[in-house]
Design a protein around this motif. Structure first.
Motif, PDB file in Angstrom:
ATOM      1  N   UNK A  63       0.829  -1.195   0.000  1.00  0.00           N
ATOM      2  CA  UNK A  63       0.000   0.000   0.000  1.00  0.00           C
ATOM      3  C   UNK A  63       0.864   1.244   0.000  1.00  0.00           C
ATOM      4  N   UNK A  64       0.295   2.388  -0.377  1.00  0.00           N
ATOM      5  CA  UNK A  64       1.065   3.638  -0.394  1.00  0.00           C
ATOM      6  C   UNK A  64       1.414   4.097   1.011  1.00  0.00           C
ATOM      7  N   UNK A  65       2.297   5.092   1.095  1.00  0.00           N
ATOM      8  CA  UNK A  65       2.648   5.670   2.388  1.00  0.00           C
ATOM      9  C   UNK A  65       1.399   6.195   3.092  1.00  0.00           C
ATOM     10  N   UNK A  66       1.337   5.977   4.423  1.00  0.00           N
ATOM     11  CA  UNK A  66       0.222   6.515   5.185  1.00  0.00           C
ATOM     12  C   UNK A  66      -1.043   5.698   5.131  1.00  0.00           C
ATOM     13  N   UNK A  67      -0.970   4.491   4.581  1.00  0.00           N
ATOM     14  CA  UNK A  67      -2.192   3.687   4.449  1.00  0.00           C
ATOM     15  C   UNK A  67      -2.496   2.881   5.704  1.00  0.00           C
ATOM     16  N   UNK A  68      -1.518   2.766   6.630  1.00  0.00           N
ATOM     17  CA  UNK A  68      -1.764   2.064   7.886  1.00  0.00           C
ATOM     18  C   UNK A  68      -1.025   0.749   8.044  1.00  0.00           C
ATOM     19  N   UNK A  95      -8.288  -3.406   1.230  1.00  0.00           N
ATOM     20  CA  UNK A  95      -9.348  -3.217   0.236  1.00  0.00           C
ATOM     21  C   UNK A  95      -9.269  -4.196  -0.926  1.00  0.00           C
ATOM     22  N   UNK A  96      -8.163  -4.917  -1.037  1.00  0.00           N
ATOM     23  CA  UNK A  96      -8.004  -5.850  -2.156  1.00  0.00           C
ATOM     24  C   UNK A  96      -7.076  -6.971  -1.728  1.00  0.00           C
ATOM     25  N   UNK A  97      -7.394  -8.189  -2.109  1.00  0.00           N
ATOM     26  CA  UNK A  97      -6.530  -9.337  -1.812  1.00  0.00           C
ATOM     27  C   UNK A  97      -6.464 -10.243  -3.036  1.00  0.00           C
ATOM     28  N   UNK A 153      -3.573  -2.214   1.242  1.00  0.00           N
ATOM     29  CA  UNK A 153      -4.192  -1.304   2.202  1.00  0.00           C
ATOM     30  C   UNK A 153      -4.328   0.084   1.596  1.00  0.00           C
ATOM     31  N   UNK A 154      -5.483   0.678   1.811  1.00  0.00           N
ATOM     32  CA  UNK A 154      -5.729   2.081   1.458  1.00  0.00           C
ATOM     33  C   UNK A 154      -6.541   2.704   2.583  1.00  0.00           C
ATOM     34  N   UNK A 190      -6.589   0.700  -7.922  1.00  0.00           N
ATOM     35  CA  UNK A 190      -7.244   0.132  -6.744  1.00  0.00           C
ATOM     36  C   UNK A 190      -8.123   1.198  -6.087  1.00  0.00           C
ATOM     37  N   UNK A 191      -7.569   2.406  -5.952  1.00  0.00           N
ATOM     38  CA  UNK A 191      -8.329   3.492  -5.338  1.00  0.00           C
ATOM     39  C   UNK A 191      -9.599   3.795  -6.139  1.00  0.00           C
ATOM     40  N   UNK A 192      -9.462   3.844  -7.454  1.00  0.00           N
ATOM     41  CA  UNK A 192     -10.630   4.107  -8.295  1.00  0.00           C
ATOM     42  C   UNK A 192     -11.677   3.017  -8.138  1.00  0.00           C
ATOM     43  N   UNK A 193     -11.222   1.773  -8.102  1.00  0.00           N
ATOM     44  CA  UNK A 193     -12.134   0.634  -7.968  1.00  0.00           C
ATOM     45  C   UNK A 193     -12.869   0.673  -6.631  1.00  0.00           C
ATOM     46  N   UNK A 194     -12.151   1.035  -5.571  1.00  0.00           N
ATOM     47  CA  UNK A 194     -12.753   1.079  -4.237  1.00  0.00           C
ATOM     48  C   UNK A 194     -13.797   2.177  -4.157  1.00  0.00           C
TER      49      UNK A 194
END
Length: 300
Positions: free
Chosen positions: A39-44, A273-275, A267-268, A292-296
């Motif tokens: 996941x990107x930075x800051x996603x947890x 959000x995706x596996x 992670x987002x 992934x972000x767009x899909x979510x």
């Protein structure tokens, strides 16, 4: 065998008005599996790792983190009422005793403490804590009344479950397993180590402590290709030789070229959000996280 089960985990920074970071994480990792958490930075991602281990900087506001143990785990019969534990109710040392290990992204340097002394002390502390967790209340009361014949801080008088000779043999076996130079163990803990050596040391600690679940927080960051392969070989050995389940937190596909995951998670914004399988990591490497972000958010 053990299973780490994270259910609807919400958390924030542990201060008044602290930032909310996790927004309902669900994740299950079993012994013998390798899971990549990307996941990107800051996603947890790192926050999730630290909460599993019991870091006090975060406050869990909802959800649970469970570890389920087999009835014959740790080469002893475990009563049914002690086969499932909520890690959020336990101290970090108790979580370690039950088979949780956290490999740090930035390991501390400690002058004056050799690797061999640190590792033996850690192993004996884990075994002692585990014995206390599973002993009968009646036995625990007797131990408390008996106290110590000598101070546990006296060193040689407090030999511990694993003696110096036994530990030297264990350490030699584990370093051979990880293809590490034996002189490594006589150096001070991470002092003067290169970034790659520090990460190898994290894997060595996991090999010695033999956790059921090892959480490795960006252990591939800052490694050149040779050290990356060394660390990856160590991670594979944890799974193949010890049956450890690995939660590998990473930004990049490259370590997954050498450590093939059974499952990949994205992670987002504080949630998984995706596996998928290894192909998901390859898609992320090629296309980034925007899809992934767009899909979510389209689904929402």
């Amino acid at each position: 065998m053990a299973t780490l089960d994270i259910n609807n985990l919400h958390a924030k920074v542990a201060e008044e008005g602290g930032e909310r970071i996790l927004e309902g994480v669900d994740l299950t990792v079993e012994s013998g599996e390798i899971h990549a958490l990307m996941g990107p930075n800051g996603s947890g991602k790192s926050t999730t790792a630290k909460i599993i281990a019991g870091h006090p900087a975060y406050e869990v506001t909802e959800g649970e983190v469970l570890i389920h143990l087999d009835g014959d785990e740790f080469e002893q019969e475990i009563p049914e009422d002690k086969q499932t534990w909520n890690l959020l109710e336990l101290e970090p040392n108790e979580r370690a005793a039950l088979g949780i290990f956290l490999g740090f992204q930035y390991p501390a340097e400690i002058e004056g403490v050799t690797m061999v002394n640190f590792l033996r002390t850690a192993l004996n502390a884990k075994l002692e804590e585990r014995e206390e967790l599973f002993e009968d209340e009646e036995d625990a009361d007797e131990d408390e009344e008996a106290g110590y014949d000598t101070s546990p801080m006296e060193g040689p008088a407090d030999e511990g479950e694993v003696s110096v000779a036994e530990f030297q043999q264990l350490l030699k076996e584990k370093m051979e397993q990880l293809d590490m130079d034996e002189s490594f163990a006589e150096r001070y803990l991470n002092a003067g180590f290169s970034g790659g050596e520090k990460k190898q040391n994290e894997v060595l600690q996991a090999a010695i402590l033999e956790p059921d679940i090892a959480v490795l927080d960006e252990i591939d960051s800052g490694l050149d290709i040779d050290r990356l392969q060394d660390v990856a070989n160590g991670i594979n050995s944890l799974r193949d030789d010890q049956g450890t389940g690995v939660l590998q937190i990473t930004h990049y596909q490259r370590i997954l070229d050498y450590v093939e995951p059974d499952h990949v998670h994205v992670m987002l914004d504080g949630k998984v959000v995706e596996s998928g399988g290894p192909e998901l990591a390859e898609q992320l490497e090629d296309e980034g996280y925007d899809w992934v972000r767009e899909q979510v958010y389209e689904a929402a």
